[in-house]
Motif scaffolding. Structure first.
Motif, PDB file in Angstrom:
ATOM      1  N   THR A  43       0.702  -1.277   0.081  1.00  0.00           N
ATOM      2  CA  THR A  43      -0.020  -0.051  -0.150  1.00  0.00           C
ATOM      3  C   THR A  43       0.805   1.350  -0.101  1.00  0.00           C
ATOM      4  N   ASN A  44       0.249   2.415  -0.323  1.00  0.00           N
ATOM      5  CA  ASN A  44       0.751   3.713  -0.229  1.00  0.00           C
ATOM      6  C   ASN A  44       0.697   3.969   1.354  1.00  0.00           C
ATOM      7  N   HIS A  45       1.634   4.794   2.030  1.00  0.00           N
ATOM      8  CA  HIS A  45       1.411   5.019   3.334  1.00  0.00           C
ATOM      9  C   HIS A  45       0.637   6.479   3.349  1.00  0.00           C
ATOM     10  N   ILE A  46       0.398   6.737   4.519  1.00  0.00           N
ATOM     11  CA  ILE A  46      -0.618   7.981   4.750  1.00  0.00           C
ATOM     12  C   ILE A  46       0.189   9.434   4.436  1.00  0.00           C
ATOM     13  N   ILE A  47       1.388   9.399   4.507  1.00  0.00           N
ATOM     14  CA  ILE A  47       1.898  10.423   3.942  1.00  0.00           C
ATOM     15  C   ILE A  47       1.937  10.659   2.662  1.00  0.00           C
ATOM     16  N   MET A  49      -0.735   9.555   0.803  1.00  0.00           N
ATOM     17  CA  MET A  49      -2.000  10.112   0.472  1.00  0.00           C
ATOM     18  C   MET A  49      -2.286  11.413   1.042  1.00  0.00           C
ATOM     19  N   VAL A  50      -1.812  11.945   1.968  1.00  0.00           N
ATOM     20  CA  VAL A  50      -1.957  13.190   2.326  1.00  0.00           C
ATOM     21  C   VAL A  50      -1.451  14.176   1.455  1.00  0.00           C
ATOM     22  N   GLY A  51       0.028  13.774   1.056  1.00  0.00           N
ATOM     23  CA  GLY A  51       0.577  14.730  -0.010  1.00  0.00           C
ATOM     24  C   GLY A  51      -0.148  14.835  -1.698  1.00  0.00           C
ATOM     25  N   ASN A  52      -0.851  13.472  -1.728  1.00  0.00           N
ATOM     26  CA  ASN A  52      -1.650  13.490  -2.937  1.00  0.00           C
ATOM     27  C   ASN A  52      -2.996  14.216  -2.801  1.00  0.00           C
ATOM     28  N   PHE A  53      -3.439  14.238  -1.686  1.00  0.00           N
ATOM     29  CA  PHE A  53      -4.502  15.206  -1.512  1.00  0.00           C
ATOM     30  C   PHE A  53      -4.334  16.571  -1.523  1.00  0.00           C
ATOM     31  N   LEU A  54      -3.154  17.098  -0.980  1.00  0.00           N
ATOM     32  CA  LEU A  54      -2.723  18.386  -1.172  1.00  0.00           C
ATOM     33  C   LEU A  54      -2.207  18.636  -2.886  1.00  0.00           C
ATOM     34  N   ASP A  55      -1.845  17.756  -3.471  1.00  0.00           N
ATOM     35  CA  ASP A  55      -1.832  18.006  -4.881  1.00  0.00           C
ATOM     36  C   ASP A  55      -2.958  18.257  -5.484  1.00  0.00           C
ATOM     37  N   MET A  56      -4.140  17.681  -5.173  1.00  0.00           N
ATOM     38  CA  MET A  56      -5.246  17.985  -5.639  1.00  0.00           C
ATOM     39  C   MET A  56      -5.896  19.460  -5.418  1.00  0.00           C
ATOM     40  N   ARG A  57      -5.600  19.800  -4.086  1.00  0.00           N
ATOM     41  CA  ARG A  57      -5.888  21.076  -3.707  1.00  0.00           C
ATOM     42  C   ARG A  57      -5.024  22.188  -4.516  1.00  0.00           C
ATOM     43  N   TYR A  58      -3.906  22.002  -4.725  1.00  0.00           N
ATOM     44  CA  TYR A  58      -3.091  22.971  -5.484  1.00  0.00           C
ATOM     45  C   TYR A  58      -3.487  22.905  -6.913  1.00  0.00           C
ATOM     46  N   CYS A 149      -9.721  10.209   1.051  1.00  0.00           N
ATOM     47  CA  CYS A 149      -9.947  10.262   2.477  1.00  0.00           C
ATOM     48  C   CYS A 149     -10.426   8.849   2.915  1.00  0.00           C
ATOM     49  N   GLY A 150     -11.059   8.112   1.899  1.00  0.00           N
ATOM     50  CA  GLY A 150     -11.488   6.830   2.150  1.00  0.00           C
ATOM     51  C   GLY A 150     -10.284   5.805   2.256  1.00  0.00           C
ATOM     52  N   GLN A 151      -9.224   5.881   1.435  1.00  0.00           N
ATOM     53  CA  GLN A 151      -8.042   5.102   1.602  1.00  0.00           C
ATOM     54  C   GLN A 151      -7.355   5.372   3.042  1.00  0.00           C
ATOM     55  N   MET A 152      -7.433   6.803   3.276  1.00  0.00           N
ATOM     56  CA  MET A 152      -6.798   7.107   4.808  1.00  0.00           C
ATOM     57  C   MET A 152      -7.620   6.636   5.857  1.00  0.00           C
ATOM     58  N   GLY A 153      -8.625   6.593   5.735  1.00  0.00           N
ATOM     59  CA  GLY A 153      -9.642   6.029   6.831  1.00  0.00           C
ATOM     60  C   GLY A 153      -9.680   4.500   7.055  1.00  0.00           C
ATOM     61  N   LEU A 154      -9.278   3.774   6.004  1.00  0.00           N
ATOM     62  CA  LEU A 154      -9.111   2.414   5.865  1.00  0.00           C
ATOM     63  C   LEU A 154      -7.419   2.141   6.498  1.00  0.00           C
ATOM     64  N   GLY A 160      -4.914   0.167  13.463  1.00  0.00           N
ATOM     65  CA  GLY A 160      -5.281   0.143  14.756  1.00  0.00           C
ATOM     66  C   GLY A 160      -5.666   1.196  15.617  1.00  0.00           C
ATOM     67  N   TYR A 161      -6.164   2.202  15.007  1.00  0.00           N
ATOM     68  CA  TYR A 161      -6.816   3.270  15.409  1.00  0.00           C
ATOM     69  C   TYR A 161      -8.366   3.322  15.456  1.00  0.00           C
ATOM     70  N   ASP A 162      -8.918   3.860  16.209  1.00  0.00           N
ATOM     71  CA  ASP A 162     -10.337   3.890  16.154  1.00  0.00           C
ATOM     72  C   ASP A 162     -10.832   4.587  14.947  1.00  0.00           C
ATOM     73  N   ALA A 163     -12.094   4.289  14.411  1.00  0.00           N
ATOM     74  CA  ALA A 163     -12.802   4.916  13.466  1.00  0.00           C
ATOM     75  C   ALA A 163     -12.769   6.334  13.614  1.00  0.00           C
ATOM     76  N   MET A 164     -12.592   7.002  12.310  1.00  0.00           N
ATOM     77  CA  MET A 164     -12.904   8.459  12.474  1.00  0.00           C
ATOM     78  C   MET A 164     -14.011   8.992  12.961  1.00  0.00           C
TER      79      MET A 164
END
Length: 174
Positions: A43-47, A49-58, A149-154, A160-164
């Motif tokens: 998988t990709n890591h969360i970092i 995914m976050v960077g990809n999200f920001l790339d969309m914002r930019y 956001c869905g990928q990060m939630g999964l 092992g984190y609680d659900a969002m």
């Protein structure tokens, strides 16, 4: 709710604000160490995914006329594949960047006109049912944010984190 100049964005405005909230809520409590974990090396890591999200914002900002440039674009531009040899920015740095670009893009979404949205924006898709214009590019970015956001939630649950939690901050205006 803020009213955009273009009625074409009536669905985009709440989606953008909802994604801003989801982005922050899905990352709540994620450690820097866990943000770099991959599952079985597949998988990709969360970092990423976050960077990809920001790339969309930019990307949205740029197509809408903003000149801000993503300082981490070399890591994430257009969904660039994860590269384990990179020293990625921290989660906190990326979240700070999110808070910088998101209000600017949001204000631009409120100001953009129908004429600006209908301008051609070639994406090279060549699909007859998908006009390549600014409006559809913005829609694609919104869709990509939702997916990320869905990928990060999964990943959050797998790590092992609680659900969002859906604790919306009504004072956040972007």
């Amino acid at each position: 709710m803020d009213k955009p100049k273009s009625e074409k964005l009536d669905i985009i405005i709440p989606a953008f604000r909802g994604h801003s909230q989801s982005f922050l809520m899905v990352l709540e409590g994620i450690s820097e160490e866990d943000a770099l974990k991959r599952i079985e090396g597949r998988t990709n890591h969360i970092i990423w995914m976050v960077g990809n999200f920001l790339d969309m914002r930019y990307a949205m900002g740029n197509v809408l006329g903003l000149s801000e440039e993503f300082k981490y674009k070399d890591f994430f531009f257009q969904g660039k594949a994860l590269d384990e040899s990179f020293s990625y920015p921290s989660l906190q740095d990326l979240i700070a960047d999110f808070h910088s670009i998101s209000p600017l893009v949001y204000q631009r979404l409120l100001q953009v006109t129908d004429d600006e949205l209908s301008k051609a924006f070639p994406m090279g898709m060549n699909i007859d049912f998908f006009p390549e214009d600014v409006l559809n590019f913005v829609g694609m970015c919104i869709g990509r944010e939702d997916y990320l956001c869905g990928q990060m939630g999964l990943m959050r649950r797998i790590l092992g984190y609680d659900a969002m939690k859906y604790d919306f901050d009504l004072n956040m205006k972007y």
